[in-house]
Structure formats: C-alpha cells, structure tokens
Motif scaffolding. Structure first.
Motif, PDB file in Angstrom:
ATOM      1  N   PHE A  96       0.808  -1.218   0.000  1.00 40.12           N
ATOM      2  CA  PHE A  96       0.000   0.000   0.000  1.00 40.12           C
ATOM      3  C   PHE A  96       0.847   1.277   0.000  1.00 40.12           C
ATOM      4  O   PHE A  96       0.318   2.364   0.177  1.00 40.12           O
ATOM      5  N   ARG A  97       2.151   1.122  -0.186  1.00 40.44           N
ATOM      6  CA  ARG A  97       3.024   2.282  -0.108  1.00 40.44           C
ATOM      7  C   ARG A  97       2.921   3.172  -1.351  1.00 40.44           C
ATOM      8  O   ARG A  97       2.953   2.672  -2.470  1.00 40.44           O
ATOM      9  N   PRO A  98       2.864   4.491  -1.155  1.00 41.22           N
ATOM     10  CA  PRO A  98       3.023   5.407  -2.287  1.00 41.22           C
ATOM     11  C   PRO A  98       4.518   5.574  -2.562  1.00 41.22           C
ATOM     12  O   PRO A  98       5.346   4.903  -1.937  1.00 41.22           O
ATOM     13  N   SER A  99       4.875   6.450  -3.462  1.00 44.26           N
ATOM     14  CA  SER A  99       6.294   6.690  -3.716  1.00 44.26           C
ATOM     15  C   SER A  99       6.916   7.416  -2.527  1.00 44.26           C
ATOM     16  O   SER A  99       6.224   8.043  -1.728  1.00 44.26           O
ATOM     17  N   SER A 104       6.923  12.510   6.553  1.00 44.19           N
ATOM     18  CA  SER A 104       7.048  13.509   5.484  1.00 44.19           C
ATOM     19  C   SER A 104       7.752  12.964   4.252  1.00 44.19           C
ATOM     20  O   SER A 104       7.832  13.648   3.233  1.00 44.19           O
ATOM     21  N   SER A 105       8.267  11.737   4.317  1.00 43.69           N
ATOM     22  CA  SER A 105       8.968  11.181   3.156  1.00 43.69           C
ATOM     23  C   SER A 105       8.019  10.516   2.157  1.00 43.69           C
ATOM     24  O   SER A 105       8.417  10.202   1.039  1.00 43.69           O
ATOM     25  N   TRP A 106       6.748  10.301   2.554  1.00 47.18           N
ATOM     26  CA  TRP A 106       5.802   9.641   1.651  1.00 47.18           C
ATOM     27  C   TRP A 106       5.101  10.674   0.780  1.00 47.18           C
ATOM     28  O   TRP A 106       4.625  11.688   1.269  1.00 47.18           O
ATOM     29  N   VAL A 107       5.010  10.385  -0.518  1.00 45.32           N
ATOM     30  CA  VAL A 107       4.343  11.294  -1.459  1.00 45.32           C
ATOM     31  C   VAL A 107       2.929  10.771  -1.676  1.00 45.32           C
ATOM     32  O   VAL A 107       2.713   9.808  -2.423  1.00 45.32           O
ATOM     33  N   CYS A 108       1.961  11.400  -1.008  1.00 44.20           N
ATOM     34  CA  CYS A 108       0.579  10.920  -1.073  1.00 44.20           C
ATOM     35  C   CYS A 108      -0.233  11.781  -2.029  1.00 44.20           C
ATOM     36  O   CYS A 108      -0.002  12.978  -2.163  1.00 44.20           O
ATOM     37  N   HIS A 109      -1.184  11.146  -2.702  1.00 45.94           N
ATOM     38  CA  HIS A 109      -2.043  11.838  -3.648  1.00 45.94           C
ATOM     39  C   HIS A 109      -3.470  11.838  -3.133  1.00 45.94           C
ATOM     40  O   HIS A 109      -3.949  10.851  -2.580  1.00 45.94           O
ATOM     41  N   ARG A 110      -4.120  12.943  -3.307  1.00 46.26           N
ATOM     42  CA  ARG A 110      -5.506  13.053  -2.862  1.00 46.26           C
ATOM     43  C   ARG A 110      -6.430  12.505  -3.942  1.00 46.26           C
ATOM     44  O   ARG A 110      -6.339  12.900  -5.107  1.00 46.26           O
ATOM     45  N   PHE A 111      -7.298  11.592  -3.524  1.00 44.87           N
ATOM     46  CA  PHE A 111      -8.247  11.006  -4.465  1.00 44.87           C
ATOM     47  C   PHE A 111      -9.630  11.612  -4.267  1.00 44.87           C
ATOM     48  O   PHE A 111     -10.028  11.915  -3.139  1.00 44.87           O
ATOM     49  N   VAL A 112     -10.349  11.759  -5.347  1.00 49.87           N
ATOM     50  CA  VAL A 112     -11.726  12.249  -5.260  1.00 49.87           C
ATOM     51  C   VAL A 112     -12.662  11.044  -5.209  1.00 49.87           C
ATOM     52  O   VAL A 112     -12.270   9.914  -5.470  1.00 49.87           O
ATOM     53  N   GLY A 113     -13.926  11.295  -4.863  1.00 49.81           N
ATOM     54  CA  GLY A 113     -14.901  10.212  -4.762  1.00 49.81           C
ATOM     55  C   GLY A 113     -15.375   9.731  -6.120  1.00 49.81           C
ATOM     56  O   GLY A 113     -14.775  10.028  -7.149  1.00 49.81           O
ATOM     57  N   GLY A 114     -16.490   8.980  -6.112  1.00 49.75           N
ATOM     58  CA  GLY A 114     -17.039   8.483  -7.368  1.00 49.75           C
ATOM     59  C   GLY A 114     -16.723   7.018  -7.591  1.00 49.75           C
ATOM     60  O   GLY A 114     -16.310   6.294  -6.687  1.00 49.75           O
ATOM     61  N   ASP A 115     -16.938   6.582  -8.835  1.00 50.08           N
ATOM     62  CA  ASP A 115     -16.753   5.171  -9.174  1.00 50.08           C
ATOM     63  C   ASP A 115     -15.322   4.711  -8.948  1.00 50.08           C
ATOM     64  O   ASP A 115     -15.081   3.582  -8.521  1.00 50.08           O
ATOM     65  N   ASP A 116     -14.345   5.570  -9.246  1.00 48.50           N
ATOM     66  CA  ASP A 116     -12.950   5.200  -9.058  1.00 48.50           C
ATOM     67  C   ASP A 116     -12.665   4.868  -7.591  1.00 48.50           C
ATOM     68  O   ASP A 116     -11.932   3.938  -7.279  1.00 48.50           O
ATOM     69  N   ALA A 117     -13.247   5.648  -6.685  1.00 53.21           N
ATOM     70  CA  ALA A 117     -13.041   5.419  -5.254  1.00 53.21           C
ATOM     71  C   ALA A 117     -13.599   4.065  -4.846  1.00 53.21           C
ATOM     72  O   ALA A 117     -12.977   3.326  -4.076  1.00 53.21           O
ATOM     73  N   ARG A 118     -14.771   3.715  -5.368  1.00 54.61           N
ATOM     74  CA  ARG A 118     -15.380   2.413  -5.041  1.00 54.61           C
ATOM     75  C   ARG A 118     -14.529   1.268  -5.586  1.00 54.61           C
ATOM     76  O   ARG A 118     -14.366   0.243  -4.939  1.00 54.61           O
TER      77      ARG A 118
END
Length: 201
Positions: free
Chosen positions: A28-31, A43-57
C-alpha cells in the motif's frame, strides 16, 4: 471501533495511522522521497488526494481484495531495521508525547520486542500529576510532571536504558521467564467477536 461494519467515520491522528500502514505494508506504499535526517518520517511519503465516485469504489474493492490475499510475506515486520533502538533513536524516548492539545504517556519498555529486545515486565504505567474537568467544559484538563516541550527537547536524558548487546532477542517472541505469568493477569488471552454468539472457549 472504526473497523465495525456500522462505523462511518474515524478520528484521531490519521497521519500517524497512514504512516504506520506505509511502513509495515509495502503493498500500500506510495512513492517515497529522501527527507532531512531530523524531519518526521511521515514527510517522506508522497501521497495523492483522491476524489470520490466510481474510481473510489473500485479502489476500495481492490484494497479489500489485497488485504484478503495478504500473507506474512507481505508484511515488513522490521521496517525500522533489525535494531530500531539505534536506527530510529527517538523511538526509545520515554515520557509524554503531545499532538495538538492531546498528551499521552509513551513507554517503549511495554513493547520491547518491537524494537528487537527481549520483553521484560515493564515498570508501572505513567500517570498524570493531576486531572480535573471544569464545570463549563466537556473535556478533562490533564497535568503531567514537567514540561512536555522540555522532555522532548532533551531526548538523551529521557531514553529507555537498554543493555544493547545482552537484551537483544534470540527469537522474535523472546521474553523473561516470569513475563507471561505477569501478562496473563493483566491482559486478554483471547479476543472474540462479541457478535459470534455461543462460541465455546
């Protein structure tokens, strides 16, 4: 409580929970990027914010499947190295840790095996100096001995003292001879789903 089917939210320091997941579960690690030696590890993990919708499900279904298919080989049991006490020196700090307006006692002696050391009977738990709740307030005000900022700023004088060579584990679950007897009187040998009905012990 947050893992119950009926739960719809979670509270607390979620940055800490996310960082813990990234350290122990590589799937489950990001870059990751290099960070300054004294900067927080999170602070070393590069996390991305995801939006809701079908992709989230779809992501939720995929994550659940990944969790169901995980084995012991998919867990990083010692993400901080074989000797975390020297690799991440602050982990041996013993005292009070503060996050915003919340302060908690922290004693690594209660989980020495996580640091690669033989488990011993820990000392008595830290208790606050004083606790009270004003009539006009719904929360308690807690006073600890000494200044938390001074404790954290003067780390070397508040480290857990371990004989590095003699206390290292020979095998992961190693504990002192009398530890399990002490543990059985203070913990739960089994944890059972209360909704499972008439399960025989």
């Amino acid at each position: 409580m947050a893992t119950r089917v009926g739960s719809k939210s979670i509270c607390g320091c979620l940055t800490l929970l996310q960082a813990w997941i990234y350290e122990y579960f590589p799937l489950f690690r990001p870059s990751q990027i290099l960070h300054a030696p004294y900067a927080p590890r999170a602070s070393s993990w590069v996390c991305h914010r995801f939006v809701g919708g079908d992709d989230a499900r779809q992501r939720l279904v995929r994550y659940r499947q990944m969790l169901d298919e995980m084995s012991g080989e998919d867990v990083s049991w010692t993400p901080y190295g074989r000797d975390a006490g020297t690799e991440v020196l602050r982990s041996l700090y013993t005292g009070v840790i503060r996050f915003a307006d919340v302060a908690e006692g922290y004693d690594p002696a209660r989980c020495r095996r996580q640091f690669g050391y033989r488990q011993t009977i820990p000392r008595t738990m830290m208790v606050p100096k004083d606790v009270y709740r004003p009539a006009s307030c719904s929360t308690y005000i807690v006073f600890w001995e000494g200044s938390m900022d001074q404790l954290w700023g003067n780390l070397p004088s508040h480290f857990l003292h371990i004989a590095i060579d003699s206390d290292l584990c020979e095998y992961p679950s190693e504990a002192d001879e009398d530890y399990m007897d002490w543990y059985q009187t203070r913990s739960h040998p089994r944890i059972i789903n209360p909704d499972s009905g008439g399960v025989s012990l």
